[in-house]
Design an enzyme around this catalytic site. Structure first.
Site, PDB file in Angstrom:
ATOM      1  N   ALA A  66       0.828  -1.204   0.000  1.00 57.66           N
ATOM      2  CA  ALA A  66       0.000   0.000   0.000  1.00 57.66           C
ATOM      3  C   ALA A  66       0.866   1.259   0.000  1.00 57.66           C
ATOM      4  O   ALA A  66       1.993   1.264   0.500  1.00 57.66           O
ATOM      5  CB  ALA A  66      -0.919   0.000   1.215  1.00 57.66           C
ATOM      6  N   GLY A 111       0.070  -5.346   0.745  1.00 57.93           N
ATOM      7  CA  GLY A 111      -1.074  -5.495  -0.148  1.00 57.93           C
ATOM      8  C   GLY A 111      -0.722  -6.189  -1.450  1.00 57.93           C
ATOM      9  O   GLY A 111      -1.562  -6.865  -2.053  1.00 57.93           O
ATOM     10  N   GLU A 114      -0.895  -9.766  -0.639  1.00 49.05           N
ATOM     11  CA  GLU A 114      -2.307 -10.147  -0.543  1.00 49.05           C
ATOM     12  C   GLU A 114      -2.915 -10.339  -1.930  1.00 49.05           C
ATOM     13  O   GLU A 114      -3.710 -11.262  -2.149  1.00 49.05           O
ATOM     14  CB  GLU A 114      -3.084  -9.088   0.236  1.00 49.05           C
ATOM     15  CG  GLU A 114      -2.760  -9.081   1.723  1.00 49.05           C
ATOM     16  CD  GLU A 114      -3.502  -8.014   2.494  1.00 49.05           C
ATOM     17  OE1 GLU A 114      -4.035  -8.325   3.572  1.00 49.05           O
ATOM     18  OE2 GLU A 114      -3.541  -6.852   2.022  1.00 49.05           O
ATOM     19  N   GLU A 134       3.765  -5.017   7.703  1.00 52.06           N
ATOM     20  CA  GLU A 134       2.819  -4.151   8.422  1.00 52.06           C
ATOM     21  C   GLU A 134       3.103  -4.065   9.914  1.00 52.06           C
ATOM     22  O   GLU A 134       2.867  -3.026  10.545  1.00 52.06           O
ATOM     23  CB  GLU A 134       1.378  -4.656   8.206  1.00 52.06           C
ATOM     24  CG  GLU A 134       0.806  -4.381   6.830  1.00 52.06           C
ATOM     25  CD  GLU A 134       1.082  -5.484   5.835  1.00 52.06           C
ATOM     26  OE1 GLU A 134       0.375  -5.556   4.818  1.00 52.06           O
ATOM     27  OE2 GLU A 134       2.019  -6.282   6.067  1.00 52.06           O
TER      28      GLU A 134
END
Length: 253
Positions: A66, A111, A114, A134
């Protein structure tokens, strides 16, 4: 192919290649990119000539995760909307009626990891690095990472990867069944296309229903999953299958 877009698309039936194109930001994921990617995926979902979609990143990264500069200016409500947008995209990828392959080059973090986990298969270059950093920001993977990773590598290994924030190499990812295939960096896209082509020789409908049986079955008790599997298989037994059986029998003779 439009190379000015942050999400490039190139269709060579039966394969579509999607390239994340924020290479100056290591293909960091922001809301604009997510929404553009979602629109592209929806268009490809409706294209009956497309069997497989390959997602990759331009430059040195698949996606470094992200866009934290965008995070910095968010309040909690904006952050929740961002995570739900990401989840919408990943859930859509997982449930598409297409084969989805992530061709992972370089960094595949947060992300980006993911996104790759939501795909059906992962082909990784030898320099690929996977991870969830994270925890270093006081966060956790919030759009499917804790759940999809655990279903692949098991509870304890998922905890180790997520709680340590450490990167894992392509070779380690293959050993953990995260990556299906490791290839030379320069051969990444061609190897992903070859894998897609090999699978797309078969019935598109059978490919989709095999995905459904696996993805939905793993979430249910085995007795329910077995009944679902039988129902899908019976539904596939049609004129097209009869023709394939006939062809197979006559070839044997």
């Amino acid at each position: 192919m439009d190379q000015t877009s942050i999400v490039e698309v190139n269709v060579e039936v039966p394969i579509a290649v999607i390239t994340l194109n924020r290479k100056e930001k290591l293909n960091a994921l922001n809301k604009t990119l997510y929404l553009e990617l979602y629109n592209v995926l929806r268009q490809l979902e409706a294209n009956k000539e497309v069997c497989a979609i390959i997602i990759t990143g331009r430059g040195k990264a698949f996606s470094a995760g992200a866009d934290i500069y965008e995070f910095y200016n968010m309040d909690q409500q904006n952050f929740a909307e961002f995570l739900n947008t990401a989840r919408m995209v990943y859930d859509f990828i997982e449930n598409m009626n297409k084969l989805v392959i992530s061709a992972v080059n370089g960094y595949c973090l947060g992300g980006g990891f993911e996104l790759a986990l939501a795909s059906d298969l992962i082909v990784a270059s030898k320099d690929a690095l996977f991870g969830f950093p994270e925890i270093k920001l006081g966060l956790i993977p919030g759009s499917g990472g804790t759940q999809r990773l655990t279903r692949i590598v098991g509870r304890n290994k998922a905890k180790e990867i997520i709680l340590s924030g450490k990167f894992i190499t392509a070779e380690e990812a293959a050993m953990l069944n995260i990556a299906n295939k490791i290839v030379n960096n320069e051969a990444l896209l061609e190897e992903a296309k070859k894998l897609a082509s090999d699978i797309c020789k078969f019935s598109y409908n059978a490919i989709y229903n095999a995905k459904r049986a696996i993805n939905e079955g793993i979430e249910s008790p085995i007795s329910t999953s077995l009944s679902f599997e039988i129902a899908l298989t019976i539904n596939l037994f049609n004129h097209d299958v009869k023709k394939r059986l006939e062809s197979f029998i006559y070839k044997r003779k």
